[in-house]
Structure formats: structure tokens, C-alpha cells
Motif scaffolding. Structure first.
Motif, PDB file in Angstrom:
ATOM      1  N   LEU A 140       0.815  -1.218   0.000  1.00 52.15           N
ATOM      2  CA  LEU A 140       0.000   0.000   0.000  1.00 52.15           C
ATOM      3  C   LEU A 140       0.845   1.263   0.000  1.00 52.15           C
ATOM      4  N   ALA A 141       0.336   2.273  -0.714  1.00 55.72           N
ATOM      5  CA  ALA A 141       0.850   3.631  -0.599  1.00 55.72           C
ATOM      6  C   ALA A 141      -0.370   4.549  -0.499  1.00 55.72           C
ATOM      7  N   PRO A 142      -1.017   4.617   0.678  1.00 58.40           N
ATOM      8  CA  PRO A 142      -2.243   5.420   0.807  1.00 58.40           C
ATOM      9  C   PRO A 142      -1.972   6.901   0.551  1.00 58.40           C
ATOM     10  N   ARG A 143      -3.012   7.604   0.094  1.00 51.41           N
ATOM     11  CA  ARG A 143      -2.855   9.035  -0.191  1.00 51.41           C
ATOM     12  C   ARG A 143      -2.632   9.833   1.089  1.00 51.41           C
ATOM     13  N   TRP A 144      -3.488   9.667   2.064  1.00 54.07           N
ATOM     14  CA  TRP A 144      -3.357  10.297   3.372  1.00 54.07           C
ATOM     15  C   TRP A 144      -3.026  11.796   3.248  1.00 54.07           C
ATOM     16  N   ARG A 145      -3.969  12.559   2.750  1.00 49.70           N
ATOM     17  CA  ARG A 145      -3.765  13.998   2.547  1.00 49.70           C
ATOM     18  C   ARG A 145      -3.616  14.756   3.865  1.00 49.70           C
ATOM     19  N   SER A 146      -4.211  14.239   4.917  1.00 55.33           N
ATOM     20  CA  SER A 146      -4.191  14.953   6.194  1.00 55.33           C
ATOM     21  C   SER A 146      -3.986  13.958   7.326  1.00 55.33           C
ATOM     22  N   PRO A 147      -3.546  14.428   8.511  1.00 53.69           N
ATOM     23  CA  PRO A 147      -3.412  13.512   9.654  1.00 53.69           C
ATOM     24  C   PRO A 147      -4.718  12.812  10.005  1.00 53.69           C
ATOM     25  N   ASP A 148      -5.841  13.524   9.868  1.00 60.35           N
ATOM     26  CA  ASP A 148      -7.129  12.911  10.202  1.00 60.35           C
ATOM     27  C   ASP A 148      -7.446  11.740   9.272  1.00 60.35           C
ATOM     28  N   SER A 149      -7.224  11.926   7.957  1.00 59.57           N
ATOM     29  CA  SER A 149      -7.505  10.849   7.014  1.00 59.57           C
ATOM     30  C   SER A 149      -6.563   9.672   7.235  1.00 59.57           C
ATOM     31  N   GLU A 150      -5.340   9.963   7.655  1.00 56.50           N
ATOM     32  CA  GLU A 150      -4.387   8.897   7.948  1.00 56.50           C
ATOM     33  C   GLU A 150      -4.842   8.077   9.160  1.00 56.50           C
ATOM     34  N   GLU A 151      -5.176   8.753  10.240  1.00 53.82           N
ATOM     35  CA  GLU A 151      -5.587   8.059  11.457  1.00 53.82           C
ATOM     36  C   GLU A 151      -6.877   7.258  11.259  1.00 53.82           C
ATOM     37  N   ALA A 152      -7.742   7.742  10.370  1.00 56.71           N
ATOM     38  CA  ALA A 152      -9.000   7.035  10.124  1.00 56.71           C
ATOM     39  C   ALA A 152      -8.772   5.662   9.507  1.00 56.71           C
ATOM     40  N   ASP A 153      -7.617   5.461   8.867  1.00 57.46           N
ATOM     41  CA  ASP A 153      -7.316   4.176   8.234  1.00 57.46           C
ATOM     42  C   ASP A 153      -6.576   3.206   9.153  1.00 57.46           C
ATOM     43  N   TYR A 154      -6.099   3.674  10.275  1.00 55.82           N
ATOM     44  CA  TYR A 154      -5.276   2.822  11.126  1.00 55.82           C
ATOM     45  C   TYR A 154      -6.023   1.577  11.598  1.00 55.82           C
ATOM     46  N   GLY A 155      -7.285   1.749  12.010  1.00 51.92           N
ATOM     47  CA  GLY A 155      -8.014   0.642  12.607  1.00 51.92           C
ATOM     48  C   GLY A 155      -8.166  -0.538  11.671  1.00 51.92           C
ATOM     49  N   TRP A 156      -8.688  -0.313  10.469  1.00 48.01           N
ATOM     50  CA  TRP A 156      -8.938  -1.444   9.578  1.00 48.01           C
ATOM     51  C   TRP A 156      -7.646  -1.999   8.985  1.00 48.01           C
ATOM     52  N   LEU A 157      -6.634  -1.136   8.766  1.00 47.17           N
ATOM     53  CA  LEU A 157      -5.364  -1.637   8.238  1.00 47.17           C
ATOM     54  C   LEU A 157      -4.655  -2.534   9.252  1.00 47.17           C
ATOM     55  N   ALA A 158      -4.802  -2.209  10.528  1.00 53.94           N
ATOM     56  CA  ALA A 158      -4.131  -2.996  11.565  1.00 53.94           C
ATOM     57  C   ALA A 158      -4.757  -4.373  11.746  1.00 53.94           C
ATOM     58  N   THR A 159      -5.952  -4.589  11.203  1.00 57.97           N
ATOM     59  CA  THR A 159      -6.634  -5.878  11.398  1.00 57.97           C
ATOM     60  C   THR A 159      -6.817  -6.645  10.088  1.00 57.97           C
ATOM     61  N   LEU A 160      -6.006  -6.341   9.082  1.00 57.59           N
ATOM     62  CA  LEU A 160      -6.095  -7.074   7.822  1.00 57.59           C
ATOM     63  C   LEU A 160      -5.810  -8.559   8.051  1.00 57.59           C
ATOM     64  N   GLU A 161      -6.484  -9.404   7.274  1.00 59.55           N
ATOM     65  CA  GLU A 161      -6.335 -10.843   7.430  1.00 59.55           C
ATOM     66  C   GLU A 161      -5.139 -11.402   6.672  1.00 59.55           C
ATOM     67  N   VAL A 162      -4.474 -10.573   5.879  1.00 55.72           N
ATOM     68  CA  VAL A 162      -3.306 -11.021   5.119  1.00 55.72           C
ATOM     69  C   VAL A 162      -2.140 -10.084   5.422  1.00 55.72           C
ATOM     70  N   PRO A 163      -0.892 -10.515   5.161  1.00 52.61           N
ATOM     71  CA  PRO A 163       0.252  -9.633   5.375  1.00 52.61           C
ATOM     72  C   PRO A 163       0.165  -8.376   4.522  1.00 52.61           C
ATOM     73  N   ALA A 164       0.700  -7.274   5.064  1.00 52.13           N
ATOM     74  CA  ALA A 164       0.687  -5.998   4.346  1.00 52.13           C
ATOM     75  C   ALA A 164       1.990  -5.262   4.606  1.00 52.13           C
ATOM     76  N   ALA A 165       2.352  -4.400   3.671  1.00 49.71           N
ATOM     77  CA  ALA A 165       3.532  -3.549   3.817  1.00 49.71           C
ATOM     78  C   ALA A 165       3.217  -2.185   3.232  1.00 49.71           C
ATOM     79  N   LEU A 166       3.812  -1.145   3.820  1.00 51.17           N
ATOM     80  CA  LEU A 166       3.609   0.227   3.366  1.00 51.17           C
ATOM     81  C   LEU A 166       4.799   0.687   2.534  1.00 51.17           C
ATOM     82  N   MET A 167       4.509   1.449   1.495  1.00 57.37           N
ATOM     83  CA  MET A 167       5.532   1.963   0.591  1.00 57.37           C
ATOM     84  C   MET A 167       5.468   3.489   0.576  1.00 57.37           C
TER      85      MET A 167
END
Length: 365
Positions: A140-167
């Protein structure tokens, strides 16, 4: 006569199991029920573990469970799919994508590219669709235009059922994604390269112009301000927007005229983020009688097309290709280690940019 609820739900399950993935609105049309009714049925079936819900889609949990079991038993197999999710208009990430794909191709893994449109939370539906299609990992390389939009994604990304990596993304310490593999450029160091280069050439008054559409833009603004404020040789500096690409999540901000800002500060040097914005701003400066580098030295940030300008622009060049390569390698390793007790530790890799000197910077007279 209205169809019994249990019969209708059995028909839903049969349709989803047959197709693997079904759109909610299609199911509603086929069963001739309202959207409220079909969503209530899906909610109940999902709570019973008979369905997996996505953004406007549902899938059978059986295929996902089997895929995860096989992945734990056999690691990566030829033909496995990895989802790569990047924002729309992602030219900065093109080189990273090419190098990442080379790594996946060499491992026999297919890449499914998902483009997230503008707007907050746009990546989640893409990831959910990828998982419903059987992806065994997500880069993943999320857009995350603002701190609020970034934090809003933390919950579901942290509970993904498969391995993930950020770029090219680095969640802050203590966040829900702190313990997620990530590879990014050290943009603070890149900012320092730009400022030090201009200072060594004798420039003491500087202007910084950054975009407002990514974590990189936020990091650069903070870093440039911090470095200039603390530098003993920088007499005066100012910041402005190079362009505003706020998109649908907020209104575009006002972009000040760079020529006016330069003259107000008395600046002879500027750092402009990113390349396209830098080339356009150099053209505007020329139209207003400010020549580069005679009247103002310019350092671009990104180095995607900076070398094609007239003059070719000196630029800070993040290691975009290596970022993609290492991120793909980390994700493959995490997929191989899934379910293993002795899995490798999480890595947060940070790579240093370099400065490429071209014709847009010179010593002050």
C-alpha cells in the motif's frame, strides 16, 4: 406471496458461493427485495460467519479460509496474487511500482494493481475487493492527505487478514500501524540536502513551496521549516504552496504568487515540491522577469521530470525504485512467514535521497 427469510438467505448464500464475489445491488435486483432488506440479510449471515462483507460486495468465507490455510502450509506458490494499492495520479510512484513488480514477477507472484480515487478512505474499498478476489498480501501507498484521514485508516489496516507492507509511508511511533513493515525515503534528509546546497552557494534568504496532498508534502514542510529556522546562515525564509490538489476531501487552498513571495523575502533561492510544479513555477518566474538561475536558484524535489526543464533543474532525488523493491521483498518475506512462530521481526526501512546538481542553481554574485 413474500418469500420466507430463511429461503431468501439460502439463495443469497448459493449465489455467493457459486460466483465467489457478488455485488449487493445485483443480489437485491435478482431477489427482488429492497436495499434495506438485502443488507439486513447480509449482516445476519456475516455475523454467523457465512459471508464476508466488503464495500458494496460480499464473498464466501470458504475461499479466504482455504487460501490462508494453504499459504500457511506452503508459503508462496506460483500464480498467487499480491494487491498493490496506490493513489490516482501517482507518477512519483511509477518507478517504485516497476521495481516492485520485478520482484513479484521473479517470485512467480501476479500483481493486481488497484487505483484509489480522490477522497478520504478511498483505499479501503480497493483492499476489500482485492481480498475478496483472493489476494495473499497487500502493498500500500495510501494518499493520506491529512493527519485525520491517515488516522482514520489505522483501525482497519491494523486488522487485515493477510500480510501488508507500506511503501513511502511511515506511521508515527505508537500508532496502530507502528508494527507494520514499511519502506520510505528520509525526506527530512532530502530537505537538508536542498537547504545546505543553496546555503553553500551563498544564498541566505530562501522560499519553500510544497504541495498539500500527501504525507511527503507534510514532512517536507515541517523539515524545511525546522532546518531553515535552526540554520545559522539562513537570514530569512518563507513557505507557500506550490499547488493545491486537495481533491474531494476538502477545498483547495490559495496558492500565493511565487514571484511576489520571493520579492517580499528578498530571496535568491527556492526549494519547490514536486517536479511538475517546479517546472511550471520556473516558467511563471520567467514571465515575471525572474530568471533561473541568474536571479533565483531553484532546487526541485522528487526528480521525476526535473531534468527535462529549461534549464534542467537541480533536484533532490528520493530512491523511488529501491523503495518499491525493498517493500516488495519485505511483503514476500512476511507472506512466507505467515503463521510461523519464528517469523522475522518487523522492519521500518528508511532510505536516504541524493542531490543531483544541474543547471538551475549557481553561486550568488
Amino acid at each position: 406471496m413474500r418469500e420466507p427469510v430463511d429461503v431468501r438467505r439460502q439463495r443469497i448464500l448459493a449465489a455467493v458461493q457459486e460466483r465467489g464475489l457478488a455485488r449487493v445491488r445485483d443480489l437485491a435486483a435478482e431477489l427482488q427485495v429492497s436495499g434495506v432488506t438485502i443488507r439486513r440479510d447480509i449482516e445476519e449471515l456475516a455475523q454467523e460467519g457465512k459471508l464476508r462483507r466488503g464495500h458494496g460486495v460480499v464473498s464466501s468465507p470458504l475461499s479466504a479460509q482455504e487460501a490462508q490455510h494453504e499459504a500457511r502450509e506452503g508459503g508462496i506458490r506460483d500464480g498467487d496474487t499480491v494487491a498493490v494499492v496506490v493513489p490516482e495520479r501517482h507518477s512519483y510512484l511509477n518507478e517504485a511500482l516497476h521495481r516492485a513488480r520485478a520482484v513479484f514477477d521473479a517470485a512467480g507472484v501476479r500483481v493486481a494493481l488497484h487505483i484509489a480515487p480522490p477522497g478520504p478512505g478511498a483505499e479501503r474499498p480497493q483492499v476489500e475487493r482485492a481480498l475478496a478476489d483472493g489476494a495473499c498480501g497487500v502493498l500500500l501507498a495510501p494518499r493520506w492527505r491529512s493527519p485525520d484521514s491517515e488516522e482514520a485508516d489505522y483501525g482497519w489496516l491494523a486488522t487485515l487478514e493477510v500480510p501488508a507492507a507500506l511503501m513511502e509511508r511511515r506511521p508515527p511511533r505508537g500508532s496502530a500501524l507502528h508494527a507494520l513493515d514499511s519502506v520510505c525515503s528520509d525526506h527530512w534528509y532530502g530537505a537538508q540536502l536542498a537547504v545546505e546546497h543553496l546555503v553553500r552557494l551563498g544564498h541566505r534568504r530562501l522560499v519553500f513551496a510544497t504541495r498539500d496532498d500527501s504525507p511527503t508534502a507534510r514532512t517536507l514542510r515541517s523539515a524545511l521549516s525546522e532546518i531553515a529556522e535552526a540554520h545559522p546562515l539562513v537570514e530569512k525564509w518563507a513557505w507557500t504552496l506550490s499547488s493545491s490538489r486537495a481533491g474531494t476531501d476538502r477545498e483547495p487552498a490559495d496558492v500565493a504568487d511565487l514571484t511576489t513571495v520571493l520579492r517580499e523575502v528578498g530571496a535568491t533561492g527556492a526549494v519547490l515540491h514536486g517536479d511538475v510544479e517546479a517546472l511550471m513555477l520556473v516558467q511563471q518566474l520567467a514571465e515575471n522577469g525572474v530568471r533561473v538561475p541568474e536571479n533565483c536558484s531553484v532546487v526541485a524535489y522528487d526528480d521525476v521530470v526535473a531534468g527535462l526543464g529549461t534549464p534542467p533543474l537541480t533536484a533532490v532525488s528520493p530512491p523511488k525504485g529501491v523503495v518499491g523493491q525493498l517493500a516488495a521483498q519485505l511483503l514476500l518475506r512476511r507472506i512466507e512467514d505467515a503463521g510461523e512462530a519464528d517469523a522475522q521481526p518487523v522492519q521500518r526501512v528508511e532510505l536516504l535521497p541524493r542531490l543531483i546538481v544541474r543547471g538551475s542553481t549557481r553561486s550568488t554574485p
